[in-house]
Write a protein that holds these residues in place. Sequence first.
Motif, short mmCIF file in Angstrom:
data_model
loop_
_atom_site.label_atom_id
_atom_site.label_comp_id
_atom_site.label_asym_id
_atom_site.label_seq_id
_atom_site.Cartn_x
_atom_site.Cartn_y
_atom_site.Cartn_z
N PRO A 35 -16.28 6.04 20.64
CA PRO A 35 -16.70 6.37 19.28
C PRO A 35 -15.54 6.87 18.43
CG PRO A 35 -17.35 8.11 20.79
CD PRO A 35 -16.81 7.00 21.65
N SER A 36 -15.64 6.71 17.13
CA SER A 36 -14.62 7.24 16.22
C SER A 36 -14.57 8.76 16.32
CB SER A 36 -14.95 6.84 14.78
OG SER A 36 -14.11 7.53 13.88
N LEU A 37 -13.36 9.29 16.24
CA LEU A 37 -13.18 10.74 16.27
C LEU A 37 -13.14 11.35 14.88
CD1 LEU A 37 -10.52 11.11 19.12
CD2 LEU A 37 -13.01 11.13 19.27
N TYR A 38 -13.37 10.54 13.87
CA TYR A 38 -13.37 11.06 12.49
C TYR A 38 -14.41 12.18 12.36
CZ TYR A 38 -13.59 11.00 7.37
OH TYR A 38 -13.56 11.34 6.04
N ASN A 39 -13.95 13.33 11.84
CA ASN A 39 -14.84 14.49 11.64
C ASN A 39 -15.50 14.94 12.94
OD1 ASN A 39 -15.92 16.47 9.99
ND2 ASN A 39 -17.71 15.25 9.41
N VAL A 40 -14.73 14.90 14.03
CA VAL A 40 -15.31 15.20 15.35
C VAL A 40 -15.56 16.69 15.57
CG1 VAL A 40 -13.07 15.40 16.55
CG2 VAL A 40 -15.10 14.65 17.81
N PHE A 41 -14.76 17.56 14.93
CA PHE A 41 -14.91 19.00 15.18
C PHE A 41 -16.24 19.50 14.60
CE2 PHE A 41 -10.46 18.37 15.89
CZ PHE A 41 -10.16 19.25 16.93
N GLY A 42 -17.01 20.14 15.45
CA GLY A 42 -18.34 20.62 15.06
C GLY A 42 -19.44 19.62 15.36
N ARG A 43 -19.08 18.42 15.82
CA ARG A 43 -20.09 17.40 16.12
C ARG A 43 -20.63 17.61 17.54
NH1 ARG A 43 -17.79 11.61 16.90
NH2 ARG A 43 -17.17 11.86 14.71
N GLN A 44 -21.93 17.44 17.69
CA GLN A 44 -22.53 17.47 19.02
C GLN A 44 -22.16 16.19 19.75
OE1 GLN A 44 -26.76 18.08 19.12
NE2 GLN A 44 -26.90 17.89 21.33
N LEU A 76 -5.40 16.52 16.26
CA LEU A 76 -6.74 16.02 15.98
C LEU A 76 -7.37 16.75 14.80
CD1 LEU A 76 -8.20 15.54 19.59
CD2 LEU A 76 -7.52 13.76 17.97
N ARG A 77 -7.10 18.05 14.67
CA ARG A 77 -7.61 18.82 13.53
C ARG A 77 -7.16 18.19 12.21
NH1 ARG A 77 -11.76 22.44 13.21
NH2 ARG A 77 -11.83 23.76 15.05
N ARG A 78 -5.90 17.79 12.16
CA ARG A 78 -5.36 17.20 10.94
C ARG A 78 -5.84 15.77 10.75
NH1 ARG A 78 -0.79 19.42 13.26
NH2 ARG A 78 0.02 17.34 13.77
N ALA A 79 -5.77 14.98 11.84
CA ALA A 79 -5.98 13.54 11.72
C ALA A 79 -7.46 13.15 11.57
CB ALA A 79 -5.39 12.83 12.94
N THR A 80 -8.36 14.01 12.04
CA THR A 80 -9.79 13.65 11.99
C THR A 80 -10.53 14.35 10.87
OG1 THR A 80 -10.50 15.44 13.50
CG2 THR A 80 -9.78 13.36 14.50
N ALA A 81 -9.83 15.17 10.12
CA ALA A 81 -10.50 15.90 9.05
C ALA A 81 -10.95 14.95 7.95
CB ALA A 81 -9.56 16.95 8.45
N PRO A 82 -12.15 15.15 7.38
CA PRO A 82 -12.63 14.28 6.29
C PRO A 82 -11.65 14.28 5.14
CG PRO A 82 -14.39 15.70 7.09
CD PRO A 82 -13.14 16.19 7.74
N LYS A 83 -11.39 13.10 4.62
CA LYS A 83 -10.43 12.95 3.54
C LYS A 83 -11.09 13.37 2.22
CE LYS A 83 -7.42 11.29 6.36
NZ LYS A 83 -8.20 11.53 7.60
N GLN A 84 -10.32 14.13 1.44
CA GLN A 84 -10.82 14.58 0.14
C GLN A 84 -10.79 13.44 -0.87
OE1 GLN A 84 -12.12 17.61 -0.38
NE2 GLN A 84 -11.77 18.07 1.78
N GLU A 85 -11.91 13.22 -1.54
CA GLU A 85 -11.94 12.18 -2.57
C GLU A 85 -11.26 12.68 -3.84
OE1 GLU A 85 -15.87 10.84 -3.22
OE2 GLU A 85 -16.19 10.18 -1.16
N ASN A 86 -10.62 11.77 -4.53
CA ASN A 86 -9.95 12.14 -5.79
C ASN A 86 -10.99 12.40 -6.88
OD1 ASN A 86 -7.44 11.79 -4.64
ND2 ASN A 86 -7.37 9.57 -5.13
#
Length: 438
Positions: free
Chosen positions: A359-368, A428-438
């Motif tokens: 599975p994708s690790l995007y936004n993985v921190f805090g995910r069950q 992983l903290r940096r690379a999987t964090a949700p990207k801020q929209e402009n």
Amino acid sequence: MQRLLQSLLVCLIVAAPIGAAAQQFTTMKGHGGPVMGLDVNQSTGQVATASFDNSVGLWQNRAARWLEGHDAAVNTVLFLGPDRAASAGDDFAVILWDLASGAASRLTGHKGKVVALAQSPDGAVLASASWDGSIGLWSLVAPDRAPRFLTGHEAGVNAVAFSHDGTQLYSASADGTIRVWDIADGSSRILTNQGFGVNCILLGPDGAWLAYGAVDGVTRVIDAENGDQLADFSLERRPILSMDHHPATHQLAVGDGHGYIMIIDTARWQIARDFRAMRRGPVWALAFSTDGQTVLAGGLEDVAYSWPVSLLDEFDPAGGAERSFLRDPDEMPNGERQFMRKCSICHALTPPPSRKAGPSLYNVFGRQAGTLPGYRYSETLAGSDIIWTDKTIDALFDSGPDHYIPGSKMPMQRITAPNDRQDLIAYLRRATAPKQEN
């Protein structure tokens, strides 16, 4: 200039049809991991690919259709006729596919990964080679019938091939031997003892010769009845990993660990071409097009390639485009290096969907754990109460997934140094964090 234009075709032509008119370097892009197996449907010309991303791809008219059903890497795929196929993988399973509906029938019984398949000449039996040391015989006319298992090798079985009358089966093993089995009574004899593991075998169209490739780089042709050597094409490259034969054009293709494809003329038993196909070896999978004018190959990259045989000498090796999991580790910070070594081949860092095996690790921190929509988790992980945090990711790699979450699909691996685990977590903290929209 000619080489430059040909190299550019790698990027511009995607999944072109593989037929009599194919006269260009083509690519089939879409898998999320290395391509482990290839087959061409002799009735339709359709191409099938088996991948580390747990899927089978069916390619035609510049598009892929995905067959999803395996729980781990798919090692091999085989067309069983115009509308059926079989695949096998690291999940110990063989799957029969109805290509019209996509319906799957799962065959179980092996206790190790399944790496090769062969169909009997009458189409009634499927043979499977497994690293559990056995060969499975499955009925294709009565799939619910219990399989038979042939045992006798002293290590994993890497390849199987039926005799032309269907009464015998040839098998190759990591124990260094090629055996011949009597299908009726299950008895066997050793045809040859190579000494080193034999990875692939191929029986000639008249049943008189058998070609094989081994771990030590040996590529030989022997008498299929008594094992006497007929020809030796061993070069200074190892291991030999794949083979295919096109009887009408007398071409035998051999792929090795250094990325080369050797084409042997079986009418004269001479090397016709020796081509550096992959910039980064190995060549795990090989297949000829239906007319024998094109050879297809798969390997470490997440792309399958094909070349016109007559123009092989005019192409540069494939694989010039950089893949994240193939980058030089010395050019990366330690956290990224740990990710590339341990995680990148299975996991994407971008938002889903992803075609990778995990599975994708995007936004993985805090995910069950086991909750990302659209991914087929193992029962163990799907029912887990683990929340992914710095602490749980550290524990995962400290003890290894096989101990931290027994029964999950994650491979057995550890990161033993605490500072390496912390660097990975910070990355992983940096690379999987949700990207801020402009």
